[in-house]
Design an enzyme around this catalytic site. Sequence first.
Site, mmCIF file in Angstrom:
data_model
loop_
_atom_site.group_PDB
_atom_site.id
_atom_site.type_symbol
_atom_site.label_atom_id
_atom_site.label_comp_id
_atom_site.label_asym_id
_atom_site.label_seq_id
_atom_site.Cartn_x
_atom_site.Cartn_y
_atom_site.Cartn_z
ATOM 1 N N ILE A 248 -77.103 1.083 55.162
ATOM 2 C CA ILE A 248 -75.779 0.727 55.673
ATOM 3 C C ILE A 248 -76.045 0.107 57.026
ATOM 4 C CG2 ILE A 248 -73.559 1.594 56.498
ATOM 5 C CD1 ILE A 248 -73.632 3.708 54.336
ATOM 6 N N LYS B 229 -76.258 8.919 55.145
ATOM 7 C CA LYS B 229 -76.648 7.788 55.987
ATOM 8 C C LYS B 229 -77.364 8.353 57.204
ATOM 9 C CE LYS B 229 -74.863 4.075 58.921
ATOM 10 N NZ LYS B 229 -73.663 3.490 59.578
ATOM 11 N N TYR C 53 -73.335 11.748 57.133
ATOM 12 C CA TYR C 53 -73.677 10.826 58.214
ATOM 13 C C TYR C 53 -74.462 11.578 59.280
ATOM 14 C CZ TYR C 53 -72.602 6.514 60.891
ATOM 15 O OH TYR C 53 -72.664 5.326 61.558
#
Length: 290
Positions: free
Chosen positions: A203, A164, A136
């Site tokens: 996402i 992400k 992330y």
Amino acid sequence: MADLKGINLAMQTPFNDNGSINFGVYEELIDRYVDAGVHGLVLGAGTGQHPYLTEDECNKLYEIGAKRIAARCKVICQTSALNMDEVIRRSKHAESVGADALMILPPYFEGPSEDDGLFEFYREIDAAIGIDIVGYNIPQATGISVSTDLLKRLVELKNFNYIKDSAGDLTTHQEYLRVTQGVLNGADTTTVYALMAGTKGVIWGGANYMPHEAVKLYELVTQKKYSEALELWHRMLPSLLVIWRTKYTPSVLRASQLRGYGTGKVRRPLQKLNDQEDKELQRALEPLKV
């Protein structure tokens, strides 16, 4: 390796007036989002107010969610925590109930920020589990940027197959794509351009209030119908700019409530929008009524 292409909706957690989780609405939302055609659901996402949920509450969201989804789309569980043992414990539990992948923040709040320390953090988690890890990159929240050089090392791990990227920097995003195809866009306002650049999945918190539009956007880009995609995008963009520049999660939840998805309630310490913010959001949602 799980295929996380398409729209992975960073799912809200619906609350009651007293701050408890409304699991009935949660299951109804899962059905509605799956019926809208999303390719995956992220349970315990930041948009789901993960920092303000207990470990037990997260585990229950994963258990109920994975069972309700019943393999109709991918299941991604956020298992982030500050304590290393807790991250591994949460991750193992999510894997045990059927998660396809785990979304894990780097060790924010005075944890290691240099590449070697970040690599060791993910290496230890990687060794403990057997499903995909979604790293992330969200430096505006964590103060930690995942460098391209670090990403090159991370993707050599057995399970670190995705990252992400929520930073909103398309230059870095495209540099990531030169390292790995496992890049998932997480910056709402760059979604269409990231998809056009070759990102296979997103996402997306904003998809909570416009799941059908999100899926349609993905389909148009994958079909290379770029003019139609941009036409749809320009109807989506006004509200995305508002949520990105204001109180993100309260704005997403309020927009969702206004469009018939969820209760719109936040859990403390988050605060609902004030009257001016609410009016601005409602104006920005108008183009979606077309």
